[in-house]
Design an enzyme around this catalytic site. Sequence first.
Site, PDB file in Angstrom:
ATOM      1  N   HIS A 155      -3.671  -0.036  -7.447  1.00  0.00           N
ATOM      2  CA  HIS A 155      -2.316   0.031  -7.997  1.00  0.00           C
ATOM      3  C   HIS A 155      -2.333  -0.231  -9.496  1.00  0.00           C
ATOM      4  O   HIS A 155      -3.323  -0.703 -10.041  1.00  0.00           O
ATOM      5  CB  HIS A 155      -1.434  -1.065  -7.372  1.00  0.00           C
ATOM      6  CG  HIS A 155      -1.295  -0.978  -5.898  1.00  0.00           C
ATOM      7  ND1 HIS A 155      -0.259  -0.315  -5.299  1.00  0.00           N
ATOM      8  CD2 HIS A 155      -2.053  -1.498  -4.894  1.00  0.00           C
ATOM      9  CE1 HIS A 155      -0.379  -0.425  -3.981  1.00  0.00           C
ATOM     10  NE2 HIS A 155      -1.467  -1.134  -3.715  1.00  0.00           N
ATOM     11  N   TYR A 210       0.191  -8.148  -4.287  1.00  0.00           N
ATOM     12  CA  TYR A 210      -1.217  -7.775  -4.416  1.00  0.00           C
ATOM     13  C   TYR A 210      -2.133  -8.948  -4.060  1.00  0.00           C
ATOM     14  O   TYR A 210      -1.786 -10.108  -4.244  1.00  0.00           O
ATOM     15  CB  TYR A 210      -1.536  -7.352  -5.852  1.00  0.00           C
ATOM     16  CG  TYR A 210      -0.602  -6.350  -6.454  1.00  0.00           C
ATOM     17  CD1 TYR A 210      -0.433  -5.094  -5.877  1.00  0.00           C
ATOM     18  CD2 TYR A 210       0.114  -6.642  -7.610  1.00  0.00           C
ATOM     19  CE1 TYR A 210       0.426  -4.159  -6.434  1.00  0.00           C
ATOM     20  CE2 TYR A 210       0.978  -5.718  -8.180  1.00  0.00           C
ATOM     21  CZ  TYR A 210       1.130  -4.478  -7.589  1.00  0.00           C
ATOM     22  OH  TYR A 210       1.989  -3.565  -8.140  1.00  0.00           O
ATOM     23  N   HIS A 248      -2.775   4.277  -4.597  1.00  0.00           N
ATOM     24  CA  HIS A 248      -1.461   4.095  -3.973  1.00  0.00           C
ATOM     25  C   HIS A 248      -0.749   5.421  -3.763  1.00  0.00           C
ATOM     26  O   HIS A 248      -0.069   5.631  -2.759  1.00  0.00           O
ATOM     27  CB  HIS A 248      -0.631   3.155  -4.855  1.00  0.00           C
ATOM     28  CG  HIS A 248       0.678   2.765  -4.268  1.00  0.00           C
ATOM     29  ND1 HIS A 248       1.687   2.235  -5.024  1.00  0.00           N
ATOM     30  CD2 HIS A 248       1.172   2.819  -3.004  1.00  0.00           C
ATOM     31  CE1 HIS A 248       2.739   1.968  -4.246  1.00  0.00           C
ATOM     32  NE2 HIS A 248       2.445   2.317  -3.025  1.00  0.00           N
ATOM     33  N   LYS A 279       4.512   8.503  -5.765  1.00  0.00           N
ATOM     34  CA  LYS A 279       4.567   7.899  -7.095  1.00  0.00           C
ATOM     35  C   LYS A 279       3.242   8.134  -7.792  1.00  0.00           C
ATOM     36  O   LYS A 279       2.261   8.522  -7.158  1.00  0.00           O
ATOM     37  CB  LYS A 279       4.915   6.422  -7.024  1.00  0.00           C
ATOM     38  CG  LYS A 279       4.180   5.630  -5.963  1.00  0.00           C
ATOM     39  CD  LYS A 279       4.602   4.169  -5.928  1.00  0.00           C
ATOM     40  CE  LYS A 279       6.023   4.005  -5.493  1.00  0.00           C
ATOM     41  NZ  LYS A 279       6.502   2.652  -5.459  1.00  0.00           N
ATOM     42  N   CYS A 329       1.368   5.870  -9.316  1.00  0.00           N
ATOM     43  CA  CYS A 329       0.517   4.682  -9.221  1.00  0.00           C
ATOM     44  C   CYS A 329      -0.807   4.995  -8.528  1.00  0.00           C
ATOM     45  O   CYS A 329      -0.800   5.610  -7.476  1.00  0.00           O
ATOM     46  CB  CYS A 329       1.276   3.607  -8.448  1.00  0.00           C
ATOM     47  SG  CYS A 329       0.396   2.069  -8.209  1.00  0.00           S
TER      48      CYS A 329
END
Length: 197
Positions: free
Chosen positions: A74, A103, A181, A187, A189
Amino acid sequence: MQTLRLGSRGQDVRILQQALALHVDGIFGPVTEEAVKFFQTRKSLVADGIVGPNTWAVLDIGQSRRTISKIILHCTATPEGRDFSVEQVRQWHLARGFSDIGYHYLVGRDGTIYAGRPESVVGAHCTGQNTCSIGVSYVGGEEADGSHRPKDTRTHAQKKALRELVASLQKKYPGATVHCHNEFANKACPSFKLCDL
């Protein structure tokens, strides 16, 4: 034990969360539901997220070890060149309703690797994948101009630290695969491709 489902609270939820190696807060939220469904699937039960007699019967109350099959990368989606501490990221996640930083590890711009959630506790970093994964993030991932455009902002030190951390995790969890991710969510990421790790 009572039947538990999304929204349940109390001591039985705490017992369940402990058995599933989750953060123990006594609140049956989305992360607890995801962990229950994952457990039910592994035990060939109906994966409905409801903890009734059949699930309680096969649940090992002493169980505390997670099975890790994925390492998910990420970014913090913060502007290039700006430092953010693990405590700042924790506060952002708490404000979003998480029980802690989502995380397991955070890599600062200087390459320092900070511990987030303990590896034994399910993270909150990738919907549908939290139960079986370790979440690793680096500080950065967006253009410096505040436009929120994705950009690989990793410093040389971050790249080196990420490679070393991932290699260490793969030794600890043989067979665990590495993912970005964006493989599981719509997204950008972590703002870089896995081949560029």
